[in-house]
Design a protein around this motif. Structure first.
Motif, PDB file in Angstrom:
ATOM      1  N   ILE A  48      -8.979   4.871  -3.376  1.00 44.37           N
ATOM      2  CA  ILE A  48      -8.041   4.948  -2.247  1.00 44.37           C
ATOM      3  C   ILE A  48      -8.566   6.124  -1.212  1.00 44.37           C
ATOM      4  O   ILE A  48      -8.201   6.060  -0.055  1.00 44.37           O
ATOM      5  N   ASN A  49      -8.853   7.250  -1.983  1.00 45.66           N
ATOM      6  CA  ASN A  49      -9.376   8.553  -0.893  1.00 45.66           C
ATOM      7  C   ASN A  49     -10.364   8.060  -0.050  1.00 45.66           C
ATOM      8  O   ASN A  49     -10.503   8.337   1.120  1.00 45.66           O
TER       9      ASN A  49
ATOM     10  N   TRP B  28      -9.447   4.631  -9.379  1.00 46.17           N
ATOM     11  CA  TRP B  28      -8.651   4.029  -8.311  1.00 46.17           C
ATOM     12  C   TRP B  28      -8.147   5.205  -7.375  1.00 46.17           C
ATOM     13  O   TRP B  28      -8.419   4.951  -5.912  1.00 46.17           O
TER      14      TRP B  28
ATOM     15  N   TYR C 269     -12.055  -6.131  -8.752  1.00 45.93           N
ATOM     16  CA  TYR C 269     -12.337  -5.252  -7.590  1.00 45.93           C
ATOM     17  C   TYR C 269     -13.756  -5.482  -7.112  1.00 45.93           C
ATOM     18  O   TYR C 269     -14.458  -6.455  -7.735  1.00 45.93           O
TER      19      TYR C 269
ATOM     20  N   GLN D 286      -9.348  -1.155   0.755  1.00 47.38           N
ATOM     21  CA  GLN D 286      -8.308  -1.750   0.750  1.00 47.38           C
ATOM     22  C   GLN D 286      -7.707  -2.038  -0.688  1.00 47.38           C
ATOM     23  O   GLN D 286      -8.370  -2.475  -1.781  1.00 47.38           O
ATOM     24  N   ILE D 287      -6.369  -1.574  -0.972  1.00 50.67           N
ATOM     25  CA  ILE D 287      -5.923  -1.797  -2.268  1.00 50.67           C
ATOM     26  C   ILE D 287      -4.521  -2.929  -2.257  1.00 50.67           C
ATOM     27  O   ILE D 287      -3.714  -2.626  -1.443  1.00 50.67           O
TER      28      ILE D 287
ATOM     29  N   ALA E 194       0.690  -1.283   0.022  1.00 57.41           N
ATOM     30  CA  ALA E 194      -0.048  -0.087  -0.085  1.00 57.41           C
ATOM     31  C   ALA E 194       0.944   1.259  -0.045  1.00 57.41           C
ATOM     32  O   ALA E 194       0.384   2.224  -0.914  1.00 57.41           O
TER      33      ALA E 194
ATOM     34  N   LEU F  27       1.064   6.861  -6.978  1.00 59.67           N
ATOM     35  CA  LEU F  27      -0.232   7.152  -7.459  1.00 59.67           C
ATOM     36  C   LEU F  27      -0.392   8.536  -8.150  1.00 59.67           C
ATOM     37  O   LEU F  27      -1.148   8.728  -9.171  1.00 59.67           O
TER      38      LEU F  27
ATOM     39  N   LYS G 256       0.509   4.119  -2.914  1.00 58.48           N
ATOM     40  CA  LYS G 256       0.158   5.542  -2.691  1.00 58.48           C
ATOM     41  C   LYS G 256       1.117   6.343  -3.124  1.00 58.48           C
ATOM     42  O   LYS G 256       1.052   7.710  -3.529  1.00 58.48           O
TER      43      LYS G 256
END
Length: 201
Positions: A191-192, A187, A164, A196-197, A144, A151, A148
């Protein structure tokens, strides 16, 4: 222990400009999968007789077809499909109509989703030319923190290799129009929202 009852489908999109040869290779790779899961295909606008003929050759796959009468682009086509299948499936494994999927892709992804609480998942992928020769690797960051960090500068997920949780995608507004960046924009919103990624190495 693997819960094989997880409601997972494979979601693809097809439009009239696709080459029948590529589409056939894609369906061949789905036919060779080590596990069988429902296949959903959204067709964006009219397609050629040749593409319809390819579809007819793979009736044994029991592909559920969703047709969008107008050619409105990938994001609208995929959102149409998600809206129609959201009450039936928990997860969608994405594929494009010119993708060749590794034979165990669906099984690996299904098992990972079963073992992990994840809303968005992707993996590395290779790009190949019309002769099937690899000319590049599209590697994704693992973990993660690395995802991030990357990104803001570059898409840290490979859309054709993604999977997903459908409800999570819909919760953040789904696919929206943003030329060339529809998936990246989705995406970012996921995330914002704190979902969970993960990426598979």
């Amino acid at each position: 222990m693997i819960d094989n009852k997880l409601k997972v489908c494979a979601l693809g999109a097809l439009y009239g400009g696709e080459k029948p040869k590529y589409f056939k290779e894609c369906l061949n790779s789905i036919e060779r999968q080590t596990i069988k899961i429902p296949i959903v295909l959204v067709i964006d606008g009219e397609i050629s007789y040749e593409l319809e003929k390819v579809l007819d050759q793979y009736k044994d796959l029991n592909i559920r077809i969703i047709r969008n009468p107008l050619n409105e682009g990938l994001s609208k086509a995929l959102q149409l499909a998600l809206d129609k299948i959201s009450n039936e499936f928990e997860y969608a494994i994405r594929f494009d109509s010119d993708d060749i999927n590794e034979n165990n892709r669906f099984e690996v992804v299904r098992d990972y989703l079963n073992k992990n609480n994840v809303d968005l998942l992707s993996s590395h992928m290779n790009e190949i030319d019309e002769n099937g020769k690899k000319f590049s690797e599209r590697l994704v960051p693992i973990g993660a923190k690395k995802i991030k960090k990357k990104l803001p500068y570059r898409n840290p997920f490979n859309h054709p290799a993604s999977a997903y949780r459908i409800s999570s995608v819909i919760e953040v507004g789904g696919y929206k129009e943003m030329s060339f960046f529809e998936d990246w924009y989705l995406w970012v919103r996921m995330i914002n929202a704190g979902f969970q990624i993960h990426n598979i190495d």
